[in-house]
Write an enzyme that holds these catalytic residues in place. Structure first.
Site, PDB file in Angstrom:
ATOM      1  N   ASP A   1       6.868  -3.143   5.281  1.00  0.00           N
ATOM      2  CA  ASP A   1       6.263  -4.246   6.015  1.00  0.00           C
ATOM      3  C   ASP A   1       7.254  -5.391   6.067  1.00  0.00           C
ATOM      4  O   ASP A   1       8.127  -5.512   5.197  1.00  0.00           O
ATOM      5  CB  ASP A   1       4.964  -4.698   5.343  1.00  0.00           C
ATOM      6  CG  ASP A   1       4.175  -5.613   6.261  1.00  0.00           C
ATOM      7  OD1 ASP A   1       3.498  -5.094   7.171  1.00  0.00           O
ATOM      8  OD2 ASP A   1       4.278  -6.850   6.129  1.00  0.00           O
TER       9      ASP A   1
ATOM     10  N   TYR B   1       4.674 -16.790   7.797  1.00  0.00           N
ATOM     11  CA  TYR B   1       3.787 -16.328   6.721  1.00  0.00           C
ATOM     12  C   TYR B   1       4.113 -17.048   5.404  1.00  0.00           C
ATOM     13  O   TYR B   1       3.225 -17.341   4.612  1.00  0.00           O
ATOM     14  CB  TYR B   1       3.913 -14.805   6.540  1.00  0.00           C
ATOM     15  CG  TYR B   1       3.350 -14.038   7.725  1.00  0.00           C
ATOM     16  CD1 TYR B   1       2.000 -13.728   7.794  1.00  0.00           C
ATOM     17  CD2 TYR B   1       4.173 -13.647   8.776  1.00  0.00           C
ATOM     18  CE1 TYR B   1       1.477 -13.044   8.887  1.00  0.00           C
ATOM     19  CE2 TYR B   1       3.671 -12.964   9.869  1.00  0.00           C
ATOM     20  CZ  TYR B   1       2.322 -12.670   9.924  1.00  0.00           C
ATOM     21  OH  TYR B   1       1.808 -12.004  11.008  1.00  0.00           O
TER      22      TYR B   1
ATOM     23  N   ARG C   1      -3.585   3.184  10.029  1.00  0.00           N
ATOM     24  CA  ARG C   1      -5.001   3.492   9.757  1.00  0.00           C
ATOM     25  C   ARG C   1      -5.701   4.348  10.804  1.00  0.00           C
ATOM     26  O   ARG C   1      -6.773   4.863  10.552  1.00  0.00           O
ATOM     27  CB  ARG C   1      -5.773   2.188   9.550  1.00  0.00           C
ATOM     28  CG  ARG C   1      -5.619   1.650   8.143  1.00  0.00           C
ATOM     29  CD  ARG C   1      -6.337   0.334   7.989  1.00  0.00           C
ATOM     30  NE  ARG C   1      -5.709  -0.672   8.842  1.00  0.00           N
ATOM     31  CZ  ARG C   1      -6.193  -1.880   9.059  1.00  0.00           C
ATOM     32  NH1 ARG C   1      -7.338  -2.240   8.523  1.00  0.00           N
ATOM     33  NH2 ARG C   1      -5.546  -2.730   9.834  1.00  0.00           N
TER      34      ARG C   1
ATOM     35  N   ARG D   1      -2.982   6.337   1.626  1.00  0.00           N
ATOM     36  CA  ARG D   1      -3.153   4.919   1.287  1.00  0.00           C
ATOM     37  C   ARG D   1      -4.125   4.776   0.113  1.00  0.00           C
ATOM     38  O   ARG D   1      -3.896   3.992  -0.797  1.00  0.00           O
ATOM     39  CB  ARG D   1      -3.659   4.194   2.526  1.00  0.00           C
ATOM     40  CG  ARG D   1      -4.197   2.816   2.338  1.00  0.00           C
ATOM     41  CD  ARG D   1      -3.097   1.790   2.489  1.00  0.00           C
ATOM     42  NE  ARG D   1      -3.626   0.491   2.899  1.00  0.00           N
ATOM     43  CZ  ARG D   1      -4.181  -0.371   2.060  1.00  0.00           C
ATOM     44  NH1 ARG D   1      -4.304  -0.087   0.800  1.00  0.00           N
ATOM     45  NH2 ARG D   1      -4.626  -1.538   2.518  1.00  0.00           N
TER      46      ARG D   1
ATOM     47  N   ARG E   1       3.975   0.808  14.863  1.00  0.00           N
ATOM     48  CA  ARG E   1       2.873   1.105  13.932  1.00  0.00           C
ATOM     49  C   ARG E   1       2.349   2.528  14.098  1.00  0.00           C
ATOM     50  O   ARG E   1       1.151   2.780  13.971  1.00  0.00           O
ATOM     51  CB  ARG E   1       1.704   0.119  14.121  1.00  0.00           C
ATOM     52  CG  ARG E   1       1.999  -1.295  13.720  1.00  0.00           C
ATOM     53  CD  ARG E   1       1.708  -1.525  12.240  1.00  0.00           C
ATOM     54  NE  ARG E   1       2.034  -2.889  11.855  1.00  0.00           N
ATOM     55  CZ  ARG E   1       1.138  -3.845  11.659  1.00  0.00           C
ATOM     56  NH1 ARG E   1      -0.139  -3.581  11.776  1.00  0.00           N
ATOM     57  NH2 ARG E   1       1.523  -5.048  11.325  1.00  0.00           N
TER      58      ARG E   1
HETATM   59  O1  1CP Z   1       4.591   2.518  11.566  1.00  0.00           O
HETATM   60  C1  1CP Z   1       5.211   1.436  11.599  1.00  0.00           C
HETATM   61  O2  1CP Z   1       5.322   0.755  12.645  1.00  0.00           O
HETATM   62  C2  1CP Z   1       6.015   1.031  10.375  1.00  0.00           C
HETATM   63  C3  1CP Z   1       5.478   0.111   9.453  1.00  0.00           C
HETATM   64  C4  1CP Z   1       5.138  -1.345   9.754  1.00  0.00           C
HETATM   65  C5  1CP Z   1       5.830  -2.318  10.496  1.00  0.00           C
HETATM   66  C6  1CP Z   1       7.055  -2.142  11.371  1.00  0.00           C
HETATM   67  C7  1CP Z   1       4.040  -1.988   9.166  1.00  0.00           C
HETATM   68  C8  1CP Z   1       3.041  -1.322   8.317  1.00  0.00           C
HETATM   69  N1  1CP Z   1       4.101  -3.328   9.458  1.00  0.00           N
HETATM   70  C9  1CP Z   1       5.171  -3.552  10.295  1.00  0.00           C
HETATM   71  C10 1CP Z   1       5.625  -4.827  10.848  1.00  0.00           C
HETATM   72  C11 1CP Z   1       4.779  -6.035  10.716  1.00  0.00           C
HETATM   73  N2  1CP Z   1       3.978  -6.431   9.670  1.00  0.00           N
HETATM   74  C12 1CP Z   1       4.761  -7.072  11.670  1.00  0.00           C
HETATM   75  C13 1CP Z   1       5.617  -7.081  12.926  1.00  0.00           C
HETATM   76  C14 1CP Z   1       5.021  -6.303  14.021  1.00  0.00           C
HETATM   77  C15 1CP Z   1       3.690  -6.750  14.550  1.00  0.00           C
HETATM   78  O3  1CP Z   1       3.613  -7.869  15.102  1.00  0.00           O
HETATM   79  O4  1CP Z   1       2.734  -5.969  14.419  1.00  0.00           O
HETATM   80  C16 1CP Z   1       3.891  -8.093  11.210  1.00  0.00           C
HETATM   81  C17 1CP Z   1       3.543  -9.393  11.887  1.00  0.00           C
HETATM   82  C18 1CP Z   1       3.402  -7.668   9.941  1.00  0.00           C
HETATM   83  C19 1CP Z   1       2.497  -8.429   9.034  1.00  0.00           C
HETATM   84  C20 1CP Z   1       1.296  -7.660   8.710  1.00  0.00           C
HETATM   85  N3  1CP Z   1       1.289  -6.579   7.873  1.00  0.00           N
HETATM   86  C21 1CP Z   1       0.005  -7.791   9.256  1.00  0.00           C
HETATM   87  C22 1CP Z   1      -0.424  -8.828  10.301  1.00  0.00           C
HETATM   88  C23 1CP Z   1      -1.030  -9.968   9.607  1.00  0.00           C
HETATM   89  C24 1CP Z   1      -1.485 -11.105  10.494  1.00  0.00           C
HETATM   90  O5  1CP Z   1      -2.697 -11.382  10.460  1.00  0.00           O
HETATM   91  O6  1CP Z   1      -0.680 -11.762  11.167  1.00  0.00           O
HETATM   92  C25 1CP Z   1      -0.800  -6.798   8.681  1.00  0.00           C
HETATM   93  C26 1CP Z   1      -2.260  -6.566   8.886  1.00  0.00           C
HETATM   94  C27 1CP Z   1       0.043  -6.027   7.813  1.00  0.00           C
HETATM   95  C28 1CP Z   1      -0.338  -4.824   7.019  1.00  0.00           C
HETATM   96  C29 1CP Z   1       0.221  -3.551   7.496  1.00  0.00           C
HETATM   97  N4  1CP Z   1       1.581  -3.302   7.690  1.00  0.00           N
HETATM   98  C30 1CP Z   1       1.754  -2.002   8.077  1.00  0.00           C
HETATM   99  C31 1CP Z   1       0.447  -1.381   8.129  1.00  0.00           C
HETATM  100  C32 1CP Z   1       0.175   0.056   8.470  1.00  0.00           C
HETATM  101  C33 1CP Z   1      -0.490  -2.357   7.761  1.00  0.00           C
HETATM  102  C34 1CP Z   1      -1.988  -2.166   7.608  1.00  0.00           C
HETATM  103  C35 1CP Z   1      -2.287  -2.109   6.152  1.00  0.00           C
HETATM  104  C36 1CP Z   1      -3.320  -1.118   5.731  1.00  0.00           C
HETATM  105  O7  1CP Z   1      -3.027   0.059   5.488  1.00  0.00           O
HETATM  106  O8  1CP Z   1      -4.456  -1.554   5.587  1.00  0.00           O
END
Ligand code: 1CP
Length: 347
Positions: A75, A151, A29, A38, A25
Site C-alpha cells: 500500500d 494522509y 476484496r 486477508r 487494485r
Molecule cells: O492490486 C493492487 O492494485 C496492488 C495493491 C494496492 C495499491 C497499488 C493497494 C492495496 N493499495 C494501493 C494504492 C493506494 N492505497 C492508493 C493509490 C491508488 C488509489 O487512489 O486507489 C491509495 C490512495 C491508497 C490508500 C488506501 N489504502 C485506501 C484509501 C483510503 C482513503 O480513504 O483515501 C484504502 C482503503 C487502502 C487499503 C487497501 N490497499 C490495498 C487494498 C486491497 C486495500 C483494501 C484493504 C482491505 O483488504 O480491506
C-alpha cells in the site's frame, strides 16, 4: 527474459493489438480468495508485511485472468509506516495515522529505520519474480509525495485534502521538508523493488487534482521529477508510469516536465483530449470507469471498444481510470479481459 514480456514493449514505442491489460487494485476484496487470505493474515498491514501472503494475493488475479502485468501487493501507506508514523487500518473505515503537526514531527521520520520494512516488501517482490509466469510484467509502486503527505498531515483520507493544502500554504518550509523526506524514502524503496526484480514502476498521485497551478508544479511535478531522475540514474531504461489523478489540464505539462514514460489517465479524462495531448507522445494507460465494470453488459462493451479504438492506435495499456471496487463481480473482469483480447476490436 524481459524481451518476452509483451507489456514492456509498448515502452519501445510499439502499439500492440490487442493492447496489454492489467487493472489497478486487481488484487482485493472483490475476489473471494483475497478475502480468505486477508482473514488468515489478521490486519491489512500484516498482509503487506508477510511476503508469502502478499505474494499469494498478488498472484491470485494472475491465475484467474492471466493479466499482462502483476502489481506488487502493498500500500502507499507502507512508506509513512516504515518511516515511523504508525498507520492503522480500521475495519470498514480505512487508514488512520496520528497527524504530523510540526517541524519536530517531520524531523522524527527516519529513512534509516525504514530499511527494515522496505526490505520485507522487497522480499515479496523477489518471491513474485520467481513465481510469476515469465511473460508477466512485474510492476513496483509507491504513492507520490503529495498524495502520501495528505494522509500524513490529514491523518486519514479526505475528499478535498483541505488540512494538507492549508498546512502547505501556512508553513511551506516544513511541508517542503516532509516532501523531501518522502522523495528520498521513495527512491530508496523503489530502488529496492527494482533490485528485487520489478520490471517497471508506477507512482500513484491519487490526489494530484486538488492543487492550483503553482502548487501543482511545486508539490506534484517537482518531487515526481526528482524521483524519476534518481531512479533512472540508478536504472537506465527503467519504465516509470505516472498516475496524476484529476490533473486534467495539467496532464501534458506533467508528461513533459516529470520525465515519466507514460501516464495513467483517470476516468474523467475525455478520450479525444487524451488522443490530442498525450497519446503518441507518451505511453497512455486507462481509463475505463470502475463502476462500468460493476454494471457490465452492453454499455461496458461499447465503452471498451471506444477506448481501444481511440487510444489503441498508439502505445497503450488497457486499464481502469481508478481502482477496482469491492462490489465488482469477478465474472465481469473475466469478460473484460476476453473482450480486450478479442480479435478485431480495433476494426
Ligand atoms: O492490486 C493492487 O492494485 C496492488 C495493491 C494496492 C495499491 C497499488 C493497494 C492495496 N493499495 C494501493 C494504492 C493506494 N492505497 C492508493 C493509490 C491508488 C488509489 O487512489 O486507489 C491509495 C490512495 C491508497 C490508500 C488506501 N489504502 C485506501 C484509501 C483510503 C482513503 O480513504 O483515501 C484504502 C482503503 C487502502 C487499503 C487497501 N490497499 C490495498 C487494498 C486491497 C486495500 C483494501 C484493504 C482491505 O483488504 O480491506
Amino acid at each position: 527474459m524481459k524481451a518476452q514480456r509483451r507489456l514492456l514493449t509498448v515502452f519501445d514505442g510499439r502499439a500492440l493489438s490487442p493492447p496489454p491489460i492489467w487493472l489497478m487494485r486487481q488484487a482485493g476484496r472483490y475476489l473471494p480468495e483475497y478475502r480468505a487470505t486477508r482473514a488468515k493474515a489478521g490486519g491489512f498491514l500484516d498482509l503487506c508485511y508477510t511476503p508469502a501472503l502478499a505474494a499469494e494475493v498478488t498472484l491470485q488475479p494472475i491465475r484467474r485472468y492471466g493479466f499482462d502485468a502483476s502489481i506488487l501487493f502493498a500500500d502507499i501507506l507502507v512508506v509513512p509506516d516504515a518511516l515511523g508514523q504508525a498507520v492503522r487500518f480500521v475495519e470498514g473505515e480505512g487508514p488512520r495515522l496520528d497527524p504530523l503537526r510540526s517541524a519536530a514531527d517531520v524531523a522524527r521520520l527516519s529513512i534509516a529505520a525504514a530499511a527494515q520494512k522496505f526490505g520485507i516488501v522487497a522480499e515479496t517482490v523477489q518471491r513474485l519474480r520467481q513465481d510469476l509466469p515469465a511473460e508477466t510484467t512485474l510492476i513496483g509502486f509507491c504513492g507520490a509525495p503529495w498524495t502520501v503527505a495528505t494522509y500524513m498531515i490529514g491523518g486519514q483520507g479526505s475528499n478535498d485534502q483541505a488540512a494538507t493544502r492549508s498546512f502547505a500554504y501556512r508553513d511551506p518550509v516544513t511541508f517542503q521538508a516532509l516532501v523531501d523526506v518522502l522523495v528520498e524514502a521513495s527512491v530508496v524503496y523503489l530502488d529496492g523493488q527494482v533490485r528485487a526484480g520489478a520490471d517497471m514502476l508506477q507512482i500513484f498521485d491519487s490526489w494530484a487534482g486538488s492543487l492550483p497551478e503553482d502548487e501543482f508544479d511545486r508539490w506534484v511535478i517537482a518531487p515526481t521529477r526528482k524521483i524519476v531522475a534518481d531512479l533512472k540514474r540508478l536504472h537506465p531504461g527503467l519504465p516509470v508510469m505516472g498516475f496524476p489523478r484529476g490533473a486534467g489540464l495539467h496532464g501534458a505539462r506533467f508528461m513533459r516536465e516529470t520525465g515519466v514514460d507514460g501516464i495513467s489517465c483517470d476516468t474523467s479524462m475525455p478520450l479525444q483530449h487524451i488522443r490530442g495531448t498525450l497519446s503518441g507522445r507518451t505511453v497512455v494507460q486507462g481509463n475505463l470507469d470502475p463502476l462500468l465494470l460493476v454494471a457490465g453488459g452492453a454499455p461496458l462493451e461499447r465503452r471498451v471498444r471506444e477506448i481501444v479504438r481511440t487510444l489503441g492506435v498508439n502505445p497503450f495499456i488497457f486499464n481502469l481510470g481508478h481502482g477496482i471496487v469491492p462490489e465488482t463481480p469477478p465474472e465481469h473482469v473475466a469478460r473484460l479481459v476476453e473482450l480486450v483480447r478479442s480479435p478485431g476490436l480495433l476494426g
